[in-house]
Scaffold this active site. Structure first.
Site, mmCIF file in Angstrom:
data_model
loop_
_atom_site.group_PDB
_atom_site.id
_atom_site.type_symbol
_atom_site.label_atom_id
_atom_site.label_comp_id
_atom_site.label_asym_id
_atom_site.label_seq_id
_atom_site.Cartn_x
_atom_site.Cartn_y
_atom_site.Cartn_z
ATOM 1 N N HIS A 147 0.842 3.577 9.907
ATOM 2 C CA HIS A 147 -0.348 3.328 9.090
ATOM 3 C C HIS A 147 -1.371 2.491 9.870
ATOM 4 O O HIS A 147 -1.688 1.358 9.508
ATOM 5 C CB HIS A 147 0.027 2.619 7.779
ATOM 6 C CG HIS A 147 -1.038 2.777 6.719
ATOM 7 N ND1 HIS A 147 -0.756 2.682 5.381
ATOM 8 C CD2 HIS A 147 -2.373 3.027 6.803
ATOM 9 C CE1 HIS A 147 -1.873 2.851 4.678
ATOM 10 N NE2 HIS A 147 -2.864 3.065 5.527
ATOM 11 N N GLU A 187 6.247 3.352 2.428
ATOM 12 C CA GLU A 187 6.147 2.688 3.729
ATOM 13 C C GLU A 187 6.192 1.162 3.564
ATOM 14 O O GLU A 187 5.798 0.638 2.522
ATOM 15 C CB GLU A 187 4.854 3.117 4.434
ATOM 16 C CG GLU A 187 3.580 2.784 3.668
ATOM 17 C CD GLU A 187 2.317 3.302 4.347
ATOM 18 O OE1 GLU A 187 1.398 2.489 4.532
ATOM 19 O OE2 GLU A 187 2.240 4.509 4.669
ATOM 20 N N ARG A 242 -2.841 8.806 1.973
ATOM 21 C CA ARG A 242 -1.748 8.011 1.441
ATOM 22 C C ARG A 242 -0.510 8.889 1.353
ATOM 23 O O ARG A 242 -0.596 10.101 1.129
ATOM 24 C CB ARG A 242 -2.069 7.477 0.036
ATOM 25 C CG ARG A 242 -3.006 6.285 0.009
ATOM 26 C CD ARG A 242 -2.303 5.001 0.484
ATOM 27 N NE ARG A 242 -3.103 3.812 0.226
ATOM 28 C CZ ARG A 242 -3.970 3.288 1.069
ATOM 29 N NH1 ARG A 242 -4.173 3.884 2.241
ATOM 30 N NH2 ARG A 242 -4.629 2.192 0.764
#
Length: 307
Positions: free
Chosen positions: A273, A255, A226
């Protein structure tokens, strides 16, 4: 209530079994408002989670089914205090996330994005030289967080001839890999520092300036965990100053609106991601979400409760 889209086949099965309110569809806002007292399950993503404010607005809520393994966007103790099960999809995404970690590492070491641009722009044909890459063989990879994903990444790295060392918050008994006492110690002994640790208040910015300064100027950082576990100011400083050689990043703080400085940071490979983003894994994750929701509506404890 469905917070974010899922695979079409999974959504079709949700629609066939339940009345599904899609929070991401603005056209359903009024319908959702009227349905709040009757909503009993929420399906969400690890990056979206469900806020305490939303939980308080759903008096009948019994399960929050996360389509992922991250729980940092759900207040687990608060959910537990209200009798709400929180579930994740462990195991099924482990291999794909580990694959992404290896892909990012190799892309940085072998300068894959730079080579692609060079060929497309015609510079190879014009005789421009391309700088040599770096081999993973014989390098030391430090795994920060030796959970399922960390172990899978370590095994892949071994297959590439790398030596594994790790740091984990809790003791790990069943491995012969070299263990270090602190993240700083691990960084000092790593050519590649791979972040696989779960995000929580305890791990926020655990990769800080001290950890990054313990790496050598030839080391690279990989993050498939993360964005919150990295001090991005310190990381950008390390990249731009040449304190580390590069970074492969699949996750970022804030993000998808990441800091613009990453766009120009040297020797970086950036992904939106996509760690678990394969057709096969997303279907498997969806299947587990369905199993958790089905168990809840059947009056059973969902199979992958985390709180």
């Amino acid at each position: 209530m469905l917070v974010e889209p899922m695979m079409k086949t999974i959504e079709e099965r949700l629609d066939a079994a339940y009345t599904v309110h899609r929070l991401y569809d603005p056209a359903q806002a009024q319908t959702i408002e009227a349905a709040l007292p009757t909503i009993r399950a929420v399906v969400t993503g690890g990056g979206s989670g469900l806020s305490n404010g939303w939980i308080e607005r759903l008096p009948g809520l019994g399960v929050i089914a996360i389509n992922g393994v991250g729980t940092d966007k759900v207040d687990l103790p608060f959910a537990r205090s209200r009798g709400i099960h929180v579930t994740t999809t462990p195991g099924v995404l482990t291999d794909d996330v580990a694959d992404m970690g290896m892909a990012l590492m190799l892309a940085v070491m072998r300068r894959i994005p730079q080579g692609d641009r060079m060929v497309r722009e015609g510079r190879w044909a014009q005789g421009e030289p391309f700088p040599l890459g770096v081999s993973p063989k014989g390098k030391r990879i430090g795994i920060l967080g030796l959970g399922q994903i960390g172990r899978a990444l370590a095994k892949r790295a071994e297959a590439f001839g790398m030596a594994v060392r790790y740091w984990n918050r809790s003791p790990v008994a069943d491995t012969a890999w070299t263990r270090h006492e602190t993240p700083v110690d691990l960084a000092r002994d790593s050519d590649v520092l791979a972040i696989c640790i779960a995000a929580s208040p305890a791990t926020e910015r655990i990769v800080n300036a001290e950890v990054l300064s313990a790496l050598t100027p030839k080391a690279i950082l990989i993050n498939v965990a993360r964005g919150s576990v990295v001090d991005e100011d310190a990381l950008l400083n390390a990249l731009n100053s040449g304190a580390i050689a590069g970074a492969g990043l699949d996750v970022f703080a804030g993000e998808p609106k990441i800091r613009e400085e990453f766009h120009t940071a040297p020797n970086t490979v950036l992904m939106p991601h996509q760690g678990s983003a394969t057709v096969e894994t997303r279907i498997a994750m969806g299947e587990l979400v369905l199993a958790n929701v089905t168990a809840h509506f059947a009056g059973e404890t969902p199979p992958t409760v985390v709180n």
